[in-house]
Design an enzyme around this catalytic site. Structure first.
Site, PDB file in Angstrom:
ATOM      1  N   LYS A 146      -1.074  -9.459   3.002  1.00  0.00           N
ATOM      2  CA  LYS A 146      -0.380  -8.937   4.176  1.00  0.00           C
ATOM      3  C   LYS A 146      -1.299  -7.963   4.900  1.00  0.00           C
ATOM      4  CE  LYS A 146       3.250  -5.929   3.997  1.00  0.00           C
ATOM      5  NZ  LYS A 146       2.701  -4.836   4.822  1.00  0.00           N
ATOM      6  N   ASP A 173      -1.048  -6.283  -0.265  1.00  0.00           N
ATOM      7  CA  ASP A 173      -1.236  -5.581   1.006  1.00  0.00           C
ATOM      8  C   ASP A 173      -2.720  -5.230   1.171  1.00  0.00           C
ATOM      9  OD1 ASP A 173       0.362  -4.856   3.145  1.00  0.00           O
ATOM     10  OD2 ASP A 173       1.182  -3.044   2.207  1.00  0.00           O
ATOM     11  N   GLU A 177       9.238  -3.828  10.806  1.00  0.00           N
ATOM     12  CA  GLU A 177       9.580  -2.528  10.239  1.00  0.00           C
ATOM     13  C   GLU A 177      10.104  -1.582  11.316  1.00  0.00           C
ATOM     14  OE1 GLU A 177       6.813  -0.798   7.473  1.00  0.00           O
ATOM     15  OE2 GLU A 177       7.739   1.157   7.589  1.00  0.00           O
ATOM     16  N   GLU A 232      -1.420  -5.363   8.697  1.00  0.00           N
ATOM     17  CA  GLU A 232      -0.637  -4.777   9.788  1.00  0.00           C
ATOM     18  C   GLU A 232      -1.248  -5.126  11.143  1.00  0.00           C
ATOM     19  OE1 GLU A 232      -0.068  -0.557   9.133  1.00  0.00           O
ATOM     20  OE2 GLU A 232       0.857  -0.883   7.165  1.00  0.00           O
ATOM     21  N   ASP A 285       0.844  -1.196   0.000  1.00  0.00           N
ATOM     22  CA  ASP A 285       0.000   0.000   0.000  1.00  0.00           C
ATOM     23  C   ASP A 285       0.885   1.254   0.000  1.00  0.00           C
ATOM     24  OD1 ASP A 285       0.924  -0.229   2.580  1.00  0.00           O
ATOM     25  OD2 ASP A 285      -1.007   0.168   3.539  1.00  0.00           O
ATOM     26  N   SER A 286       2.220   1.080   0.040  1.00  0.00           N
ATOM     27  CA  SER A 286       3.135   2.196  -0.225  1.00  0.00           C
ATOM     28  C   SER A 286       2.905   2.712  -1.648  1.00  0.00           C
ATOM     29  CB  SER A 286       4.594   1.766  -0.043  1.00  0.00           C
ATOM     30  OG  SER A 286       4.874   0.582  -0.761  1.00  0.00           O
TER      31      SER A 286
HETATM   32  N1  MHF Z   1       8.853   5.581  -0.107  1.00  0.00           N
HETATM   33  C1  MHF Z   1       8.487   4.847   0.955  1.00  0.00           C
HETATM   34  N2  MHF Z   1       9.389   4.044   1.530  1.00  0.00           N
HETATM   35  C2  MHF Z   1       9.049   3.291   2.606  1.00  0.00           C
HETATM   36  O1  MHF Z   1       9.912   2.546   3.112  1.00  0.00           O
HETATM   37  C3  MHF Z   1       7.718   3.355   3.091  1.00  0.00           C
HETATM   38  C4  MHF Z   1       6.801   4.194   2.426  1.00  0.00           C
HETATM   39  N3  MHF Z   1       7.222   4.941   1.383  1.00  0.00           N
HETATM   40  N4  MHF Z   1       5.499   4.286   2.822  1.00  0.00           N
HETATM   41  C5  MHF Z   1       4.995   3.313   3.752  1.00  0.00           C
HETATM   42  C6  MHF Z   1       5.993   3.030   4.775  1.00  0.00           C
HETATM   43  C7  MHF Z   1       6.298   4.207   5.664  1.00  0.00           C
HETATM   44  N5  MHF Z   1       7.669   3.964   6.014  1.00  0.00           N
HETATM   45  C8  MHF Z   1       8.495   4.866   6.689  1.00  0.00           C
HETATM   46  C9  MHF Z   1       8.249   6.215   6.663  1.00  0.00           C
HETATM   47  C10 MHF Z   1       9.081   7.097   7.307  1.00  0.00           C
HETATM   48  C11 MHF Z   1      10.184   6.640   8.012  1.00  0.00           C
HETATM   49  C12 MHF Z   1      11.089   7.598   8.705  1.00  0.00           C
HETATM   50  O2  MHF Z   1      10.920   8.791   8.627  1.00  0.00           O
HETATM   51  N6  MHF Z   1      12.100   7.079   9.400  1.00  0.00           N
HETATM   52  C13 MHF Z   1      13.170   7.835  10.038  1.00  0.00           C
HETATM   53  C14 MHF Z   1      13.430   7.340  11.449  1.00  0.00           C
HETATM   54  C15 MHF Z   1      12.582   7.949  12.486  1.00  0.00           C
HETATM   55  C16 MHF Z   1      13.122   7.602  13.852  1.00  0.00           C
HETATM   56  O3  MHF Z   1      14.359   7.607  14.015  1.00  0.00           O
HETATM   57  O4  MHF Z   1      12.306   7.317  14.749  1.00  0.00           O
HETATM   58  C17 MHF Z   1      14.494   7.582   9.307  1.00  0.00           C
HETATM   59  O5  MHF Z   1      15.263   8.518   9.128  1.00  0.00           O
HETATM   60  O6  MHF Z   1      14.726   6.400   8.951  1.00  0.00           O
HETATM   61  C18 MHF Z   1      10.424   5.268   8.040  1.00  0.00           C
HETATM   62  C19 MHF Z   1       9.578   4.393   7.374  1.00  0.00           C
HETATM   63  C20 MHF Z   1       8.146   2.774   5.372  1.00  0.00           C
HETATM   64  N7  MHF Z   1       7.286   2.642   4.212  1.00  0.00           N
HETATM   65  C1  KIV Z   2       7.237  -1.379   3.455  1.00  0.00           C
HETATM   66  C2  KIV Z   2       6.444  -2.612   3.130  1.00  0.00           C
HETATM   67  C3  KIV Z   2       6.661  -3.701   4.127  1.00  0.00           C
HETATM   68  C4  KIV Z   2       4.984  -2.287   2.985  1.00  0.00           C
HETATM   69  O1  KIV Z   2       4.134  -2.615   3.772  1.00  0.00           O
HETATM   70  C5  KIV Z   2       4.599  -1.492   1.804  1.00  0.00           C
HETATM   71  O2  KIV Z   2       5.421  -1.278   0.910  1.00  0.00           O
HETATM   72  O3  KIV Z   2       3.426  -1.089   1.752  1.00  0.00           O
HETATM   73 MG    MG Z   3       2.260  -1.636   3.453  1.00  0.00          MG
END
Ligand code: MHF
Ligand code: KIV
Ligand code: MG
EC number: 2.1.2.11
Length: 295
Positions: free
Chosen positions: A144, A114, A212, A146, A75-76
């Protein structure tokens, strides 16, 4: 799939052996689709495996030919394919259409669809109705959803009904409005909750679980504790499998990337350069040339 049928569906014998990124999972010979059972036995053999997201038939066919054994129609797609801010607005109709395209573009990978936000939270019966659409209308081999303990009844009914389920715990992006995008499982209490969630989805019958954005040490402990494979994203090197969002790993997403992303190519630059070159050619009168013209 008439447009794509120019590319051979069953790669010529011999050509595959050297280019396959997952020889062991495929057994180096079979042309049938990967099954959930193949995934389960990979953990028994200690084999790691890659998973990529895909949202369309053409991209999926590239990954299928590269030997990616499992693809997630995530669903990303909401933020990476459809232009939404988050995954929250994505509908089951949209996931069904995208999943069907990915199934049509592949012949070997296991395709996991998803379940989007709102399509399973009401309870097991709603989850079964939604998952059944992805299985019957799109042809996915698994779904899948959540949630750990909070989703165990949904997982149970789907599995009882013959639909393999991949669970997803740790950061669950469909809950962004309540949990944000923060690392999960930091601290003793949160770590214990993650372990309970992992055991709950395994007990409910999930065949694999996505972890995740959890600390690497905790993901390693979950991976040692469970008999089902763990699929990490931002969960360190010890999980049984790794997943990345395809537009992130190929440098198409743009903007600031999460720390866990490794960029394997810069398609944004490649595509931008190509578009600019085409525009320059048209404006400058250097495309089309005689060789591109018919008489
Ligand atoms: N383009 C994209 N990539 C992804 O991996 C992803 C999506 N979209 N959309 C659905 C989810 C959302 N996800 C995300 C979104 C934001 C962060 C993020 O901002 N992480 C920070 C860490 C924050 C912390 O330290 O608590 C980072 O810098 O990694 C991580 C996963 C993973 N998934
Ligand atoms: C990041 C993965 C695990 C996901 O759920 C997605 O791409 O939607
Ligand atoms: Mg997803």
């Amino acid at each position: 799939m008439t447009q794509l049928s120019a590319a051979p569906k069953q790669p010529v014998e011999g050509a595959r052996a050297t280019t396959d990124s997952s020889k062991a999972l495929y057994g180096g010979k079979s042309t049938r689709r990967i099954t959930v059972r193949d995934i389960t036995t990979a953990k028994e053999r200690g084999e790691k495996w890659p998973m990529l997201t895909a949202y369309d038939a053409m991209t999926a066919s590239v990954f299928d030919e590269a030997g990616i054994p499992v693809m997630l129609v995530g669903d990303s797609a909401g933020n990476c394919h459809l232009g939404y801010e988050t995954t929250v607005p994505v509908t089951l109709d949209e996931m069904t259409m995208l999943s069907a395209a990915v199934v049509r573009g592949t012949s070997r990978a296991l395709i996991v669809g998803d379940l989007p936000f709102g399509s399973y939270q009401e309870g097991p019966v709603q989850a079964l109705r939604s998952a059944t659409r992805l299985v019957k209308e799109a042809g996915v081999g698994a779904v899948k959803l959540e949630g750990g303990e909070r989703s165990h009844r949904q997982i149970e009914l789907l599995v009882e009904s013959g639909i393999p389920v991949m669970a997803h715990i740790g950061l669950t992006p469909q809950s962004v409005n309540s949990m944000g995008y923060r690392v999960q499982g930091r601290g003793e209490e949160a770590a214990q909750q993650l372990l309970r969630d992992a055991k709950a989805v395994q007990d409910a019958g999930a065949f694999a679980v996505v972890l995740e954005l959890v600390p690497a040490e905790l993901a390693a402990e979950v991976t040692r504790t469970l008999h089902i494979p763990t699929v990490g994203i931002g969960a360190g090197p010890e999980t049984d499998a790794q997943v990345l969002v395809w537009t992130d790993m190929l440098g198409l997403t743009g903007g600031r990337m999460p720390k866990f992303v490794k960029k394997y190519a810069d398609l944004r630059e490649v595509m931008g350069n190509a578009a600019r070159a085409f525009a320059d050619d048209v404006v400058g009168g250097t495309f089309p040339l005689e060789e591109h013209s018919v008489h």
